[in-house]
Design an enzyme around this catalytic site. Structure first.
Site, short mmCIF file in Angstrom:
data_model
loop_
_atom_site.label_atom_id
_atom_site.label_comp_id
_atom_site.label_asym_id
_atom_site.label_seq_id
_atom_site.Cartn_x
_atom_site.Cartn_y
_atom_site.Cartn_z
N HIS A 72 2.20 -6.03 1.20
CA HIS A 72 2.51 -5.65 -0.28
C HIS A 72 3.34 -4.68 -0.50
CE1 HIS A 72 -0.15 -2.07 -0.67
NE2 HIS A 72 -0.98 -2.66 0.34
N GLU A 98 -0.97 -5.61 -5.15
CA GLU A 98 -2.16 -5.67 -4.39
C GLU A 98 -3.24 -4.43 -4.89
OE1 GLU A 98 -4.85 -4.97 -0.94
OE2 GLU A 98 -3.60 -3.39 -1.78
N GLU A 99 -2.65 -3.21 -4.94
CA GLU A 99 -3.93 -2.13 -5.29
C GLU A 99 -4.45 -2.43 -6.38
OE1 GLU A 99 -4.48 -0.55 -2.99
OE2 GLU A 99 -2.64 -0.06 -1.40
N ASP A 135 -1.06 -4.81 6.72
CA ASP A 135 -1.43 -3.99 5.84
C ASP A 135 -2.62 -2.90 6.43
OD1 ASP A 135 -1.95 -2.38 3.46
OD2 ASP A 135 -3.22 -3.86 2.41
ZN LIG Z 1 -2.56 -1.81 1.34
#
Ligand SMILES: [Zn+2]
Length: 450
Positions: free
Chosen positions: A260, A305-306, A333
């Protein structure tokens, strides 16, 4: 057996010297460039837009083809002023707002603190013990080499704020999900995104959580002043960024390597997930420079993503019609430390092909482990559609010391470990791209993440 399985490690690493871009020699350099040249890049922020431009530029520089962006609308949440102090002693506490926290009034709130040791304990508190108070969830995250300590404690951060709100709390603070003791709060998301007018929710640095716990242990009421002023904005444009090594024989069949692109705003995102971007970009670069894989090897750097997983969800939705052509989806990740083992989640009847590829990783010090691979967050929507995944499990012992905090800086990157992980991604991607058969589909019953 594919020739990739006997290629010496040095070939994959040293071979890169001739791959152009002397500026970015290896996975570490790529990760450091993202963390240094772009820095914090929360979804929808100016840093996020700079990261998309960086990714396109870097993919081209590394020799990838078909470089393009795929637009995604991402939800927007911005941090504001954040302060906390113990009213009686005037001691400041290092605090940061959690993702999707609501704001306190501008002048903040002052309330008694009530400590809970778990979500279950919070659920069992009588309402009048919580109403109008600041709930302090103090759960110490265990240090583990496979990261499962995070899995055990993250529900407190995700679901504690809503549970406290439902019980009438004025605000919620959690002990940072961190394995170190320091004064840097660790950010992270919550389940407050879908909640109207949420309460303020923050994370205290672990050392300050210890101070608060010790102060409460004296038995007298403890008042905290809390000021958190985040705000939401309208959804904003961002993008998944894609680059490929086109397949020579079956270009429409794809081995997907994901990471990401976004990060939390406190962090420069060197390990989360600059490291993952470095791992998959370096793997693709080596393949582009040295090989002509039968199938296409595609790198996808996912948006948001976060704060929402918006990028990965959009990718799976848009590509659902051709999902049968995605032969494998992998994700990096898990930080900057060495890989220890690999696991497969695919058709058990096709496991022999995976075992052959895994055998070739033994000289990198990577074993094959039994049991199903755990899909990463960004490949989970594809796995839910049946796409197999191979998990490259890295040592997570140190990862959560700095995860989501201002400590996530390029000095933490380990070039040798990243080269090892990147070599593993390259070998697996090549091995699967050149397989005569495939890894089948994930059985229906195993498509949902645990
Ligand atoms: Zn991450």
């Amino acid at each position: 057996m594919n020739a990739v399985n006997v290629r010496p490690l040095a070939y994959l690493i040293i071979g890169v010297a001739a791959c152009g871009s002397p500026r970015l020699r290896d996975a570490r350099d790529i990760a450091a460039s993202l963390a240094t040249d772009v820095g914090p890049r929360l979804a929808g922020s100016p840093g996020d837009h700079a990261a998309v431009a960086w990714a396109e530029r870097t993919m081209r520089e590394l020799g990838l083809s078909n470089v393009h962006t795929e637009p995604v609308m991402v939800p927007v949440w911005r941090r504001g002023v954040e302060k906390a102090e113990l009213v009686e002693s005037h001691q400041g506490l290092a605090v940061t707002a959690l993702g999707w926290s609501g704001p306190t009034p501008e002048e903040g709130i002052v309330a008694d603190v009530v400590e809970v040791g778990s979500l279950e304990a919070l659920a069992q508190m009588p309402k009048d013990a919580v109403a109008g108070k600041i709930v302090f969830a103090n759960v110490v995250m265990p240090r583990t080499d496979d990261g499962h300590g995070y899995g055990k404690t993250v529900p407190v951060r995700l679901f504690g704020p809503k549970a406290a709100m439902d019980a009438g709390a004025a605000a919620f603070v959690v002990r940072s999900l961190s394995t170190s003791t320091d004064h840097d709060p660790h950010a992270g998301s919550t389940a407050l995104r879908e909640v109207a007018n949420p309460i303020a929710a923050g994370a205290l640095a672990t050392a300050d959580a210890d101070l608060l716990h010790a102060t409460l242990a004296r038995g007298a009421p403890v008042k905290m002043k809390l000021v958190l002023r985040p705000e939401r904005g309208p959804d904003a444009p961002s993008a998944n960024v894609v680059g490929e090594v086109p397949g020579a024989k079956k270009p429409d069949e794809v081995v997907l390597l994901g990471a990401h692109l976004d990060s939390w705003d406190l962090a420069r995102g060197a390990i989360d997930d600059g490291a993952g971007c470095g791992i998959v970009l370096q793997a693709a670069r080596v393949i582009a420079a040295r090989h002509r894989p039968s199938r296409t090897v595609r790198v996808v750097l996912f948006a948001a993503e976060e704060n929402s997983v918006a990028g990965a969800k959009a990718y799976a939705a848009v590509h659902a019609p051709e999902v049968d052509k995605i032969i494998l989806a992998m994700e990096a990740d898990s930080g900057t430390d060495r890989a220890r083992y690999v696991k497969l989640l695919g058709d058990p009847a096709k496991a022999a092909a995976f075992e052959r590829i895994a055998h070739g990783l033994e000289r990198l010090g990577i074993a094959r482990a039994d049991g199903d691979a755990r899909p990463g967050t960004d490949v989970a929507p594809l796995v839910a559609l049946g796409v197999p995944t191979i998990e490259v499990r890295q040592d997570a012992t140190r990862y959560f010391d700095i995860h989501h905090s201002a400590l996530d800086t390029p000095d933490k990157l380990d070039a040798d470990a990243l080269a090892q992980v990147s070599s593993a991604f390259a070998e697996i991607a090549l091995g699967v791209a050149d397989l005569d058969g495939d890894l089948g589909r994930v059985p229906e019953a195993k498509r949902k993440a645990e």
